[in-house]
Design a protein around this motif. Structure first.
Motif, mmCIF file in Angstrom:
data_model
loop_
_atom_site.group_PDB
_atom_site.id
_atom_site.type_symbol
_atom_site.label_atom_id
_atom_site.label_comp_id
_atom_site.label_asym_id
_atom_site.label_seq_id
_atom_site.Cartn_x
_atom_site.Cartn_y
_atom_site.Cartn_z
ATOM 1 N N ALA A 190 13.584 -9.581 -5.983
ATOM 2 C CA ALA A 190 12.417 -10.464 -5.857
ATOM 3 C C ALA A 190 11.922 -10.520 -4.421
ATOM 4 C CB ALA A 190 12.773 -11.866 -6.351
ATOM 5 N N TYR A 191 12.853 -10.577 -3.470
ATOM 6 C CA TYR A 191 12.483 -10.642 -2.056
ATOM 7 C C TYR A 191 11.717 -9.393 -1.622
ATOM 8 C CZ TYR A 191 13.140 -10.446 3.013
ATOM 9 O OH TYR A 191 12.934 -10.336 4.367
ATOM 10 N N THR A 192 12.282 -8.228 -1.898
ATOM 11 C CA THR A 192 11.624 -6.993 -1.467
ATOM 12 C C THR A 192 10.335 -6.740 -2.243
ATOM 13 O OG1 THR A 192 13.100 -5.757 -2.963
ATOM 14 C CG2 THR A 192 13.755 -5.921 -0.652
ATOM 15 N N ALA A 193 10.322 -7.104 -3.528
ATOM 16 C CA ALA A 193 9.100 -6.935 -4.313
ATOM 17 C C ALA A 193 7.980 -7.818 -3.777
ATOM 18 C CB ALA A 193 9.366 -7.248 -5.782
ATOM 19 N N LEU A 194 8.304 -9.033 -3.367
ATOM 20 C CA LEU A 194 7.293 -9.917 -2.800
ATOM 21 C C LEU A 194 6.753 -9.384 -1.477
ATOM 22 C CD1 LEU A 194 8.692 -13.476 -3.584
ATOM 23 C CD2 LEU A 194 6.547 -12.477 -4.402
ATOM 24 N N LEU A 195 7.606 -8.756 -0.676
ATOM 25 C CA LEU A 195 7.117 -8.107 0.534
ATOM 26 C C LEU A 195 6.141 -6.987 0.180
ATOM 27 C CD1 LEU A 195 10.310 -7.866 2.784
ATOM 28 C CD2 LEU A 195 8.435 -9.509 2.934
ATOM 29 N N GLY A 196 6.477 -6.225 -0.868
ATOM 30 C CA GLY A 196 5.563 -5.182 -1.326
ATOM 31 C C GLY A 196 4.250 -5.755 -1.818
ATOM 32 N N VAL A 197 4.302 -6.864 -2.540
ATOM 33 C CA VAL A 197 3.080 -7.523 -3.023
ATOM 34 C C VAL A 197 2.235 -8.003 -1.847
ATOM 35 C CG1 VAL A 197 2.208 -9.559 -4.237
ATOM 36 C CG2 VAL A 197 4.028 -8.184 -5.257
ATOM 37 N N ALA A 198 2.884 -8.538 -0.816
ATOM 38 C CA ALA A 198 2.153 -8.972 0.374
ATOM 39 C C ALA A 198 1.421 -7.796 1.021
ATOM 40 C CB ALA A 198 3.112 -9.618 1.367
ATOM 41 N N GLY A 199 2.113 -6.650 1.135
ATOM 42 C CA GLY A 199 1.469 -5.465 1.686
ATOM 43 C C GLY A 199 0.325 -4.993 0.818
ATOM 44 N N TYR A 200 0.510 -5.045 -0.487
ATOM 45 C CA TYR A 200 -0.547 -4.649 -1.421
ATOM 46 C C TYR A 200 -1.782 -5.542 -1.251
ATOM 47 C CZ TYR A 200 -3.156 -4.696 -5.781
ATOM 48 O OH TYR A 200 -4.167 -4.687 -6.695
ATOM 49 N N MET A 201 -1.562 -6.850 -1.171
ATOM 50 C CA MET A 201 -2.688 -7.773 -1.031
ATOM 51 C C MET A 201 -3.454 -7.516 0.259
ATOM 52 S SD MET A 201 -0.804 -11.263 -2.397
ATOM 53 C CE MET A 201 -2.154 -12.323 -1.896
ATOM 54 N N VAL B 58 -9.342 -9.191 6.681
ATOM 55 C CA VAL B 58 -8.074 -8.667 7.194
ATOM 56 C C VAL B 58 -6.923 -8.901 6.229
ATOM 57 C CG1 VAL B 58 -8.765 -8.911 9.594
ATOM 58 C CG2 VAL B 58 -7.639 -10.813 8.458
ATOM 59 N N GLY B 59 -7.198 -9.375 5.031
ATOM 60 C CA GLY B 59 -6.124 -9.589 4.060
ATOM 61 C C GLY B 59 -5.204 -10.717 4.433
ATOM 62 N N ARG B 60 -5.780 -11.863 4.834
ATOM 63 C CA ARG B 60 -4.964 -12.975 5.329
ATOM 64 C C ARG B 60 -3.948 -13.462 4.291
ATOM 65 N NH1 ARG B 60 -9.938 -14.081 7.775
ATOM 66 N NH2 ARG B 60 -9.809 -14.240 10.050
ATOM 67 N N ARG B 61 -4.333 -13.471 3.021
ATOM 68 C CA ARG B 61 -3.405 -13.952 2.003
ATOM 69 C C ARG B 61 -2.141 -13.098 1.959
ATOM 70 N NH1 ARG B 61 -6.691 -14.233 -3.451
ATOM 71 N NH2 ARG B 61 -7.335 -12.206 -2.648
ATOM 72 N N GLY B 62 -2.300 -11.787 2.112
ATOM 73 C CA GLY B 62 -1.141 -10.909 2.122
ATOM 74 C C GLY B 62 -0.236 -11.162 3.306
ATOM 75 N N TRP B 63 -0.848 -11.312 4.498
ATOM 76 C CA TRP B 63 -0.036 -11.555 5.691
ATOM 77 C C TRP B 63 0.668 -12.909 5.606
ATOM 78 C CZ3 TRP B 63 0.571 -7.070 7.235
ATOM 79 C CH2 TRP B 63 -0.479 -6.162 7.442
ATOM 80 N N LEU C 154 -4.223 -1.933 11.316
ATOM 81 C CA LEU C 154 -3.827 -2.973 10.369
ATOM 82 C C LEU C 154 -3.681 -2.410 8.956
ATOM 83 C CD1 LEU C 154 -5.775 -6.251 11.264
ATOM 84 C CD2 LEU C 154 -3.306 -5.862 11.288
ATOM 85 N N ALA C 155 -4.580 -1.501 8.570
ATOM 86 C CA ALA C 155 -4.493 -0.895 7.238
ATOM 87 C C ALA C 155 -3.205 -0.088 7.105
ATOM 88 C CB ALA C 155 -5.706 -0.010 6.975
ATOM 89 N N GLY C 156 -2.850 0.645 8.162
ATOM 90 C CA GLY C 156 -1.599 1.395 8.144
ATOM 91 C C GLY C 156 -0.386 0.485 8.104
ATOM 92 N N LEU C 157 -0.443 -0.635 8.839
ATOM 93 C CA LEU C 157 0.642 -1.610 8.814
ATOM 94 C C LEU C 157 0.823 -2.186 7.410
ATOM 95 C CD1 LEU C 157 2.622 -3.319 10.643
ATOM 96 C CD2 LEU C 157 0.803 -5.021 10.715
ATOM 97 N N ALA C 158 -0.279 -2.527 6.766
ATOM 98 C CA ALA C 158 -0.215 -3.090 5.415
ATOM 99 C C ALA C 158 0.322 -2.071 4.420
ATOM 100 C CB ALA C 158 -1.601 -3.572 4.989
ATOM 101 N N MET C 159 -0.122 -0.813 4.547
ATOM 102 C CA MET C 159 0.377 0.225 3.648
ATOM 103 C C MET C 159 1.867 0.456 3.869
ATOM 104 S SD MET C 159 -0.801 2.093 1.220
ATOM 105 C CE MET C 159 0.653 2.237 0.226
ATOM 106 N N GLY C 160 2.327 0.348 5.112
ATOM 107 C CA GLY C 160 3.746 0.475 5.391
ATOM 108 C C GLY C 160 4.555 -0.660 4.797
ATOM 109 N N LEU C 161 4.009 -1.879 4.853
ATOM 110 C CA LEU C 161 4.683 -3.027 4.244
ATOM 111 C C LEU C 161 4.752 -2.860 2.724
ATOM 112 C CD1 LEU C 161 5.909 -5.866 4.664
ATOM 113 C CD2 LEU C 161 3.593 -6.793 4.432
ATOM 114 N N PHE C 162 3.676 -2.408 2.142
ATOM 115 C CA PHE C 162 3.622 -2.132 0.705
ATOM 116 C C PHE C 162 4.675 -1.093 0.323
ATOM 117 C CE2 PHE C 162 0.521 -0.480 -2.814
ATOM 118 C CZ PHE C 162 1.311 -1.056 -3.791
ATOM 119 N N SER C 163 4.702 0.017 1.051
ATOM 120 C CA SER C 163 5.642 1.110 0.757
ATOM 121 C C SER C 163 7.086 0.688 0.993
ATOM 122 C CB SER C 163 5.310 2.324 1.630
ATOM 123 O OG SER C 163 3.978 2.740 1.456
ATOM 124 N N GLY C 164 7.322 -0.027 2.096
ATOM 125 C CA GLY C 164 8.676 -0.464 2.394
ATOM 126 C C GLY C 164 9.219 -1.429 1.354
#
Length: 216
Positions: A66-77, A89-94, A162-172
């Motif tokens: 659940a923890y890692t999946a939520l991090l992925g969801v944050a990156g996706y958002m 800038v996707g504030r809800r995801g951050w 920022l887009a690359g950072l978010a994609m990295g969070l999603f992938s991670g």
């Protein structure tokens, strides 16, 4: 041509180039293919934990997932917004990512402080695989990160780092969730540090590559 006109033109071109697939569908495909690639690498190189059948009946296995999946969801958002030209800038995801990271770090710190002695606290922190956990998560995330950056590049983002950072969070987040099928560690302290470092390391790599690869 004014900057606003250029952005509008890029947005129109990106919309037309997507064909029948929306951005949400493309990101869903990236997640699915990335998870399959991570699972294939895990099965080929690391294998699943021998007690997986028993582990899935325990609460900590699902807490990690659940923890890692939520991090992925944050990156996706975040990336869902940042991939669009002139979008927010996707504030809800951050915010979601920060809250999840903070809460898990707090629980991990409390668990360590409540341990009866320093040796127990160190054991919870280091487990049996502290040297390999974060690098393995980063390794498993690379196929999804590469595919995701390629997809995001086609959307003409205006904030490449920022887009690359978010994609990295999603992938991670996705890769770390898959890695849980192999990892036997079961303390909040371990997960809060080493899993988080693996995901954040992927996010940092995404930001570094995105700054160059997503620039237009």
């Amino acid at each position: 041509m004014r900057t606003d006109d250029l952005i509008d033109a890029l947005a129109s071109d990106a919309q037309a180039s997507r064909g029948r697939l929306s951005l949400l569908q493309r990101l869903a495909m990236v997640a699915g293919l990335g998870a399959l690639a991570a699972l294939g690498m895990l099965l080929a190189m690391l294998h699943t934990r021998p007690d997986l059948g028993e582990a899935v009946l325990g609460g900590m296995f699902w807490m990690k997932a659940a923890y890692t999946a939520l991090l992925g969801v944050a990156g996706y958002m975040a990336v869902e917004r940042l991939a669009r030209p002139a979008a927010g800038v996707g504030r809800r995801g951050w915010i979601l990512g920060g809250v999840v990271l903070g809460l898990f770090a707090l629980v991990g710190a409390i668990q360590a402080m409540m341990s009866p002695d320093i040796q127990m606290a160190l054991h919870m922190l280091r487990g049996h695989s502290w040297r390999t956990c974060s690098p393995r998560i980063l390794m498993l995330s690379l196929p999804m990160l590469a595919l995701g950056l390629w997809v995001v590049r086609g959307m003409a983002p205006t904030r490449p780092t920022l887009a690359g950072l978010a994609m990295g969070l999603f992938s991670g987040g996705v890769a770390a969730t898959v890695y849980g099928l192999h990892c036997p560690e079961h303390t909040f302290t371990f997960v809060a540090l080493w899993y988080s470092l693996g995901v954040l390391g992927t996010a940092a790599l995404g930001a570094l590559i995105g700054r160059w690869a997503l620039r237009w």
